[in-house]
Write an enzyme that holds these catalytic residues in place. Structure first.
Site, short mmCIF file in Angstrom:
data_model
loop_
_atom_site.label_atom_id
_atom_site.label_comp_id
_atom_site.label_asym_id
_atom_site.label_seq_id
_atom_site.Cartn_x
_atom_site.Cartn_y
_atom_site.Cartn_z
N LYS A 1 0.80 -1.23 0.00
CA LYS A 1 0.00 0.00 0.00
C LYS A 1 0.84 1.27 0.00
O LYS A 1 0.30 2.37 -0.17
CB LYS A 1 -0.91 0.05 1.24
CG LYS A 1 -1.85 -1.11 1.41
CD LYS A 1 -2.65 -0.94 2.69
CE LYS A 1 -3.46 -2.18 3.01
NZ LYS A 1 -2.61 -3.30 3.45
N VAL B 1 -6.85 -2.34 -0.78
CA VAL B 1 -8.02 -1.91 -0.01
C VAL B 1 -8.81 -3.07 0.58
O VAL B 1 -9.10 -3.08 1.77
CB VAL B 1 -8.95 -1.03 -0.89
CG1 VAL B 1 -10.24 -0.69 -0.15
CG2 VAL B 1 -8.23 0.25 -1.28
N ALA C 1 -8.39 -6.85 -0.06
CA ALA C 1 -7.93 -8.18 -0.47
C ALA C 1 -8.42 -8.44 -1.89
O ALA C 1 -8.09 -7.70 -2.81
CB ALA C 1 -8.39 -9.24 0.51
N LYS D 1 -6.26 3.06 3.35
CA LYS D 1 -7.23 2.52 2.40
C LYS D 1 -8.26 3.56 1.97
O LYS D 1 -8.57 3.67 0.79
CB LYS D 1 -7.92 1.30 3.03
CG LYS D 1 -6.98 0.12 3.24
CD LYS D 1 -7.68 -1.05 3.92
CE LYS D 1 -6.73 -2.24 4.07
NZ LYS D 1 -7.39 -3.41 4.70
N GLY E 1 -6.87 -12.36 4.91
CA GLY E 1 -6.44 -13.74 4.76
C GLY E 1 -5.48 -13.90 3.60
O GLY E 1 -5.66 -13.29 2.55
#
Length: 824
Positions: A589, A619, A621, A692, A806
């Site tokens: 990011k 932002v 996944a 984000k 994840g």
């Protein structure tokens, strides 16, 4: 009659000579054969080297000649052993004769080089004489072997057959006299096989001349034309002309049928299988020319003919010329004044400089010509002298040479009146960052030539071959930085999906390099994605700067740099790569949330150099949040407000924290399951969510800096001090604080959500309590959600919702961006 020519590789060894003679013997069963042979592979270069060394006073030429003699003596021993056998009593005599001839000819070569050494001079006439011995040696030996094999063969001296002028090095042929001599020889000799040395000829005085490097092909064509042969066969080490140079393009394939004009264009533009002047003599007589492979004689090869069978292919082949220099003559004094072109070309002609390419602007302000690099200096001197008066008066600029260039050419009869070919060519090159310096296309439309950097030739030819010959397949080359949790999952997914991508999408996705903070594993042909962990551990050390230069230096087509790190240093190399047309797929990011000026620069570079810069996973996944936002804005919608839960980590934590377990324990679980950043404080402090919403605001068109985002953290200040373990210790110590937040929300019938908000150019992030019925209330597990309120979605927002954390999910988002970049 048939004329069969065998190149240097076809006669490079005793085994190869036997293969060539077997081909000739089979052909002779159909009709008489003229067998034209080159010198044993590498001999001519060795003779030139010896001559130049002798002229330079280097006595090492003697060693070169000894090595050449030993090589030819070995060939004699293998082909014509001294001891006779029960089945072949001619061998001893043939061996003795061949040995004697070998000794005599190398004696002449040695005397010639000794004279060069003594004089310190190597004239073109002497060099022609010296080079001629390569073909003389090979042809005498092959003729002797043919006779021992009971073939009806004679040796024919090309110097007695082919008449030229006295321009040594590249003599011009007197075709009328040549035809007379060939006809006379044919009338006097009835042998079924003529063995003729290629490359050499003689002038009117009987002095040895040569026909230019590669001239054995030309010898064969001249004899074929003089004999009105039924076919000319060029036997070499490849199975015909190819759609591209197989040394540069692995997927190049043979061209079965081709016209004389197409073959001439391809051979002129560097198709090594055929010497360019070869085509003219046989084309004039309509004699088919067949290019065949000595080592795979059953392969069809390439048949060059007047009217080849029609083919749907628009482009027949792609070829190139290297070592090119562009000379640009320009100035306002040229406009509307006749005679400048004439003077330019006359100046070059006086210096015997060949012009390879010509292009002129319609304004007549400049004329650009391409010449061989070795001719650049004399060309510049000649032109500057010719236009000295105009240059002194300022009407014309001094000639400006541009070096390290090459020509890449598309060739095909069907290109004529076929729209879109040039556009496809320029588009394919442009998308891969190949800059075109000059363009030339003849009115016949059989050739489109582009001048590019020599360093880009391999990439350019592969890109064009892919575009015109491999419409169903596109090669994509990945350079992956950061094979950690997400990176390793990505590599697993790539390994599983490679065959699917090729079959369903036509994408040949290859991972060319994998690098971490210590090592870099590289294989330009594609890494084995099942063995990379062990191989990476043993790979050489490499810095990030070295890794960047590796990507640039490899200069592979359709290159994508995949950053699966959170490293600021990795984000700092994006600009360099985009400027080289390397696409970027970033899980990192840092770049997109850096200073706005840097963010805007990367977006601009991406557009300028046709290189994708994709960062969907920054932002949510794998959620298509940025993609959806981009679709809205590209279609003219305006985003007025956004409300979102953008941290799968925080949503997981607050969905699992109910006071029955300490807050710190729930956070540890989130980290263990791979839902947090390596440093969980980035998630819990709100700074990651702030990044984000900043990225989303920028993608919505807002000019915004990180410092403008209001961050309302729910963590006690002590939790943000020290290292990660200190962070967990402090969270445990402040359990009462977290319990109080939970109890207050529960008592009010609400739930805790860490929410990002954007409206009217302002953005904020912080912990909120949301009531039943709110779009965020039922957000479960590690899910993310974004609500877009726009001019089209006023009362009911556009909602994007799904798993937002994840390693597996994030890797699939990176994978999706790779496919997007590959298909653009």
């Amino acid at each position: 009659m048939q004329v069969l020519k065998f190149g240097g590789t076809s006669v490079a060894s005793a085994e190869n000579i036997r293969k060539s003679l077997a081909i000739v013997a089979r052909a002779a069963e159909r009709a008489p054969v003229v067998m034209v042979v080159s010198a044993l592979g590498g001999t001519t270069d060795a003779l030139i080297g010896a001559g130049r060394a002798a002229a330079a006073g280097d006595a090492g030429y003697r060693d070169t000649l000894l090595q050449l003699a030993a090589r030819h003596r070995t060939a004699v021993q293998e082909l014509l052993p001294a001891a006779h056998t029960a089945v072949q009593e001619l061998l001893p005599a043939a061996h003795t004769a061949a040995e004697g001839q070998l000794v005599a000819q190398f004696g002449e070569v040695t005397s010639l080089c000794n004279g060069i050494f003594a004089l310190g001079e190597l004239s073109t006439r002497t060099l022609d004489k010296l080079m001629s011995y390569g073909e003389l040696l090979s042809s005498h030996l092959i003729a002797s072997v043919a006779k021992v094999q009971s073939l009806d063969a004679i040796w024919a001296d090309a110097r007695q057959l082919i008449r030229t002028n006295s321009r040594f090095g590249t003599a011009e042929v007197d075709m009328a006299t040549t035809e007379e001599k060939v006809a006379a020889f044919k009338a006097e000799n009835l042998a079924k096989i003529w063995v003729v040395p290629g490359f050499i000829a003689a002038d009117a005085h009987g002095t040895t001349t040569t026909l230019g490097r590669g001239g054995s092909d030309y010898t064969a064509a001249l004899l074929a034309a003089a004999l009105d042969a039924e076919v000319l066969e060029i036997w070499t080490d490849v199975s015909g002309m190819m759609t591209a140079d197989p040394r540069l393009v692995r997927s190049a394939r043979p061209i079965a049928h081709i016209s004389y004009q197409e073959a001439m264009e391809l051979s002129h533009f560097g198709a090594k299988v055929l010497y360019p002047p070869t085509i003219q003599p046989v084309m004039q007589r309509g004699i088919p020319l067949w290019i065949k492979n000595t080592f795979a004689p059953d392969d069809y090869g390439t048949l060059v003919e007047v009217e080849p069978p029609r083919t749907p292919a628009v482009v027949q082949g792609i070829s190139s010329i290297g070592n090119l220099t562009l000379l640009n003559l320009e100035g306002s004094g040229m406009v509307g004044i006749p005679g400048f072109s004439k003077r330019l070309f006359e100046a070059l002609a006086r210096e015997r400089i060949n012009v390879i390419l010509i292009t002129q602007s319609s304004s007549e302000h400049s004329i650009c010509v391409g010449v061989n690099a070795q001719d650049a200096a004399p060309a510049q001197l000649a032109v500057d002298e010719e236009f000295a008066t105009e240059i002194a008066a300022g009407r014309i600029e001094p000639l400006r040479p541009e070096t390290d260039l090459a020509i890449v050419a598309l060739v095909g009869e069907n290109m004529k009146n076929h729209p879109g070919i040039s556009g496809k060519l320029f588009g394919a090159l442009g998308q891969n960052g190949v800059n075109i310096r000059a363009i030339a296309q003849g009115a016949s439309e059989k050739n489109i030539s582009t001048v590019i950097r020599a360093a880009d030739v391999r990439k350019a030819i592969n890109v064009l071959h892919e575009a015109f010959f491999e419409a169903t397949k596109k090669q994509v080359n990945l350079f992956i930085l950061g094979p950690g949790n997400v990176g390793s999952k990505l590599l697993e997914q790539l390994a599983r999906q490679q065959s699917h991508l090729l079959e369903k999408l036509g994408l040949q996705v290859r991972v060319v390099a994998i690098a971490n903070s210590r090592h870099c594993l590289v294989d330009e042909n594609g890494l084995d994605l099942t063995a990379w962990p062990e191989e990476l551990a043993q790979a050489p050390a490499q810095t990030l700067e070295e890794f960047t230069q590796l990507i640039i230096a490899r200069n592979l087509r359709n290159s994508i740099f995949v950053d699966v790190t959170a490293n600021p240093a990795a984000a700092s190399i994006y600009a360099d790569l985009l400027a080289k047309s390397v696409a970027i797929v970033a899980c990192n990011k840092v770049a997109a949330s850096s200073d706005y000026a840097h963010y805007a620069k990367l977006k601009s570079l991406s557009k300028e150099f046709n290189a994708s810069y994709l960062f969907e996973t920054n932002v949510g996944a794998a959620l298509p949040i940025i993609g959806t936002l981009n679709d809205l804005t590209r279609s003219g919608d305006v985003v007025r407000r956004m409300e979102a839960v953008l941290s799968g980590t925080l949503n997981f934590v607050f969905n699992n924290y109910d006071g029955s377990r300490p807050f710190a324990e729930v956070v540890r679980q989130a980290q263990a399951e791979g839902y947090t950043e390596p440093d969980p404080r980035l998630d819990l402090s709100g700074s990651d969510v702030a990044r984000k919403i900043l990225i989303l605001a920028r993608e919505a068109g807002q000019v915004m800096e990180m410092s403008e985002i209001e961050i309302d953290t729910f963590l006690p200040p002590a939790c943000l001090e020290g290292d990660v373990e200190a962070f967990y210790t402090q969270m445990a110590a402040h359990e009462a604080h977290f319990r109080a937040l939970y109890d207050a929300a529960t008592a009010a019938g609400k739930r805790l959500k860490f929410v990002a908000r954007y409206a009217d150019g302002h953005a904020a992030v912080g912990l909120q309590t949301v009531a039943l019925g709110h779009d965020l209330y039922d957000l479960r597990g590690k899910d993310n959600v974004v609500l877009f309120y726009t001019d089209r979605y006023v009362d009911q927002p556009l909602v994007v919702k799904g798993a937002g954390a994840g390693a597996e999910v994030t890797a699939s988002g990176v994978f999706a961006d790779i496919i997007r970049a590959a298909r653009l």
